[in-house]
Write a protein that holds these residues in place. Structure first.
Motif, PDB file in Angstrom:
ATOM      1  N   ALA A   1      -1.776  -2.056  15.205  1.00 42.42           N
ATOM      2  CA  ALA A   1      -1.339  -2.976  15.286  1.00 42.42           C
ATOM      3  C   ALA A   1       0.633  -3.203  15.693  1.00 42.42           C
ATOM      4  N   ILE A   2       0.941  -1.812  15.122  1.00 41.83           N
ATOM      5  CA  ILE A   2       3.080  -1.685  15.903  1.00 41.83           C
ATOM      6  C   ILE A   2       2.636  -0.702  16.932  1.00 41.83           C
ATOM      7  N   VAL A   3       1.564  -0.306  17.173  1.00 40.39           N
ATOM      8  CA  VAL A   3       1.023  -0.169  18.811  1.00 40.39           C
ATOM      9  C   VAL A   3       1.132  -1.412  19.762  1.00 40.39           C
ATOM     10  N   LEU A   4       0.307  -1.955  19.826  1.00 40.08           N
ATOM     11  CA  LEU A   4      -0.386  -3.385  20.527  1.00 40.08           C
ATOM     12  C   LEU A   4       1.227  -4.108  21.271  1.00 40.08           C
ATOM     13  N   HIS A   5       2.094  -4.163  19.353  1.00 38.81           N
ATOM     14  CA  HIS A   5       2.835  -5.113  19.545  1.00 38.81           C
ATOM     15  C   HIS A   5       3.879  -4.702  20.226  1.00 38.81           C
ATOM     16  N   LEU A   6       4.333  -3.176  20.585  1.00 36.20           N
ATOM     17  CA  LEU A   6       5.689  -3.031  21.283  1.00 36.20           C
ATOM     18  C   LEU A   6       4.632  -2.673  23.090  1.00 36.20           C
ATOM     19  N   LEU A   7       4.150  -2.779  23.173  1.00 32.57           N
ATOM     20  CA  LEU A   7       3.010  -2.367  24.128  1.00 32.57           C
ATOM     21  C   LEU A   7       3.242  -4.021  24.463  1.00 32.57           C
ATOM     22  N   GLU A   8       2.900  -4.656  24.552  1.00 33.35           N
ATOM     23  CA  GLU A   8       2.800  -6.199  24.802  1.00 33.35           C
ATOM     24  C   GLU A   8       4.366  -6.523  24.816  1.00 33.35           C
ATOM     25  N   LYS A   9       4.508  -6.452  24.208  1.00 32.35           N
ATOM     26  CA  LYS A   9       6.271  -7.423  24.444  1.00 32.35           C
ATOM     27  C   LYS A   9       7.249  -6.970  25.461  1.00 32.35           C
ATOM     28  N   HIS A  10       6.895  -4.838  25.296  1.00 33.15           N
ATOM     29  CA  HIS A  10       7.894  -4.451  26.464  1.00 33.15           C
ATOM     30  C   HIS A  10       7.025  -4.286  28.261  1.00 33.15           C
ATOM     31  N   ARG A  11       6.385  -4.771  28.199  1.00 33.76           N
ATOM     32  CA  ARG A  11       5.031  -4.677  29.064  1.00 33.76           C
ATOM     33  C   ARG A  11       5.048  -3.364  29.411  1.00 33.76           C
ATOM     34  N   SER A  12       4.540  -3.000  29.084  1.00 34.99           N
ATOM     35  CA  SER A  12       4.737  -1.517  29.107  1.00 34.99           C
ATOM     36  C   SER A  12       3.363  -1.044  30.165  1.00 34.99           C
ATOM     37  N   PRO A  13       3.459  -0.610  30.880  1.00 35.65           N
ATOM     38  CA  PRO A  13       2.460  -0.102  31.939  1.00 35.65           C
ATOM     39  C   PRO A  13       1.240   0.476  31.692  1.00 35.65           C
TER      40      PRO A  13
ATOM     41  N   THR B   1       1.359  -1.248   0.162  1.00 31.73           N
ATOM     42  CA  THR B   1       0.032  -0.428  -0.035  1.00 31.73           C
ATOM     43  C   THR B   1       0.722   0.850   0.068  1.00 31.73           C
ATOM     44  N   ASN B   2       2.353   0.854   0.119  1.00 33.06           N
ATOM     45  CA  ASN B   2       2.923   1.973   0.489  1.00 33.06           C
ATOM     46  C   ASN B   2       2.864   3.015   0.909  1.00 33.06           C
ATOM     47  N   GLN B   3       2.389   2.893   2.398  1.00 34.19           N
ATOM     48  CA  GLN B   3       1.992   3.571   3.608  1.00 34.19           C
ATOM     49  C   GLN B   3       2.600   3.619   4.228  1.00 34.19           C
ATOM     50  N   VAL B   4       2.957   4.662   5.880  1.00 35.51           N
ATOM     51  CA  VAL B   4       3.771   4.128   7.081  1.00 35.51           C
ATOM     52  C   VAL B   4       3.039   4.474   7.798  1.00 35.51           C
ATOM     53  N   PRO B   5       2.970   3.547   9.122  1.00 32.00           N
ATOM     54  CA  PRO B   5       4.505   3.303   9.371  1.00 32.00           C
ATOM     55  C   PRO B   5       4.399   1.983   8.746  1.00 32.00           C
ATOM     56  N   VAL B   6       5.553   0.810   9.181  1.00 29.92           N
ATOM     57  CA  VAL B   6       6.305  -0.064   8.937  1.00 29.92           C
ATOM     58  C   VAL B   6       7.517  -0.045  10.063  1.00 29.92           C
ATOM     59  N   LEU B   7       7.304  -1.800  10.897  1.00 31.79           N
ATOM     60  CA  LEU B   7       8.225  -1.704  11.722  1.00 31.79           C
ATOM     61  C   LEU B   7       8.979  -3.190  11.763  1.00 31.79           C
ATOM     62  N   VAL B   8       9.761  -3.368  11.636  1.00 32.62           N
ATOM     63  CA  VAL B   8      10.375  -4.272  11.196  1.00 32.62           C
ATOM     64  C   VAL B   8      11.296  -4.863  12.707  1.00 32.62           C
ATOM     65  N   ASP B   9      11.082  -6.240  13.294  1.00 34.88           N
ATOM     66  CA  ASP B   9      11.085  -6.828  14.056  1.00 34.88           C
ATOM     67  C   ASP B   9      12.041  -8.480  13.970  1.00 34.88           C
ATOM     68  N   GLY B  10      12.979  -7.878  13.629  1.00 28.77           N
ATOM     69  CA  GLY B  10      14.091  -9.140  13.211  1.00 28.77           C
ATOM     70  C   GLY B  10      12.860 -10.003  11.757  1.00 28.77           C
ATOM     71  N   ASP B  11      11.881 -10.665  11.928  1.00 33.49           N
ATOM     72  CA  ASP B  11      11.684 -11.553  10.225  1.00 33.49           C
ATOM     73  C   ASP B  11      10.167 -11.130  10.507  1.00 33.49           C
ATOM     74  N   LEU B  12       9.663 -10.428  11.580  1.00 35.36           N
ATOM     75  CA  LEU B  12       8.240  -9.571  11.561  1.00 35.36           C
ATOM     76  C   LEU B  12       8.241  -8.202  11.586  1.00 35.36           C
ATOM     77  N   VAL B  13       7.092  -8.289   9.828  1.00 28.54           N
ATOM     78  CA  VAL B  13       7.298  -7.217   9.780  1.00 28.54           C
ATOM     79  C   VAL B  13       6.074  -6.616   9.268  1.00 28.54           C
ATOM     80  N   LEU B  14       5.434  -5.920  10.624  1.00 31.99           N
ATOM     81  CA  LEU B  14       3.607  -4.901  10.941  1.00 31.99           C
ATOM     82  C   LEU B  14       3.848  -4.140   9.468  1.00 31.99           C
ATOM     83  N   ARG B  15       2.554  -3.446   8.905  1.00 25.02           N
ATOM     84  CA  ARG B  15       2.295  -2.613   8.593  1.00 25.02           C
ATOM     85  C   ARG B  15       0.728  -1.536   8.711  1.00 25.02           C
ATOM     86  N   GLU B  16       0.878  -2.097   9.918  1.00 21.21           N
ATOM     87  CA  GLU B  16      -0.498  -1.004  10.126  1.00 21.21           C
ATOM     88  C   GLU B  16      -0.560  -0.478  11.986  1.00 21.21           C
ATOM     89  N   GLY B  17      -0.911   1.009  12.032  1.00 20.34           N
ATOM     90  CA  GLY B  17      -0.051   1.298  13.212  1.00 20.34           C
ATOM     91  C   GLY B  17      -0.486   0.603  14.257  1.00 20.34           C
TER      92      GLY B  17
END
Length: 202
Positions: free
Chosen positions: A61-73, A43-59
């Motif tokens: 989804a990226i936010v939830l991935h980061l919050l859950e992975k890093h156990r954000s309060p 779709t040529n849109q940002v953001p795109v986050l690359v985390d190792g072999d995981l590519v995430l394209r929706e804002g």
């Protein structure tokens, strides 16, 4: 290290600010400098986050991935509060953002002054009504979820900055303006703005 494909001032800024808040190192890659970007996101849109072999394209989804992975309060443990967080995150990303996208389309892709003015006027009215929902939420708190800024507030601050691009008034209430000013002064967010600015002049 994460890789974040971004555009200055775009919604990717909220992800960048979140990475700063989580104290995670990130390689920033301007979308337009990446020859293979459409392979990462057709779709040529940002953001795109690359985390190792995981590519995430929706804002969101990226936010939830980061919050859950890093156990954000800032991601509530209580299921009811977490559902409310999801609701506001999606309001920002899936309701408010597309309303702005319509105005960007009118500005950049719509021919004819009369047609463009009609879209601007209707779009501004729609956005003002959406921001009224934010104002109501902020009636008794400095941020959407209380005393601490979250990724939702960061998204809203990015979108509010887009108002300057359009020749119509998009109404923001006093509490909303104050929240946005607090987010803009929040060090992880201001650092994201600074890094984007420095990259643009490099």
């Amino acid at each position: 290290m994460y890789k974040l494909y971004y555009m200055p001032g775009a919604c990717s800024r909220a992800v960048h600010a979140l990475l700063n808040e989580l104290e995670q190192p990130v390689e920033l890659i301007p979308r337009d400098s990446a020859a293979d970007f459409r392979q990462l996101n057709p779709t040529n849109q940002v953001p795109v986050l690359v985390d190792g072999d995981l590519v995430l394209r929706e804002g969101s989804a990226i936010v939830l991935h980061l919050l859950e992975k890093h156990r954000s309060p800032t991601l509530p443990d209580d299921s009811r509060q977490r559902s409310e967080f999801y609701q506001w995150l999606l309001f920002a990303n899936a309701t408010l953002h597309p309303a702005y996208s319509l105005l960007f389309f009118a500005k950049l892709g719509l021919e004819g002054d009369a047609a463009r003015k009609e879209v601007f006027d209707k779009g501004a009215a729609r956005l003002s009504a959406l921001w009224d929902s934010v104002e109501e939420r902020l009636r008794d708190k400095p941020f959407i979820f209380g005393d601490t800024p979250t990724a939702v507030d960061m998204m809203l601050a990015v979108y509010a900055d887009w108002n300057q691009h359009f020749p119509v008034e998009i109404a923001l209430g006093d509490s909303t303006r104050q929240m946005i000013a607090r987010v803009q002064a929040h060090p992880p967010f201001s650092l994201a703005v600074e890094r984007e600015r420095d990259a643009a002049v490099a």
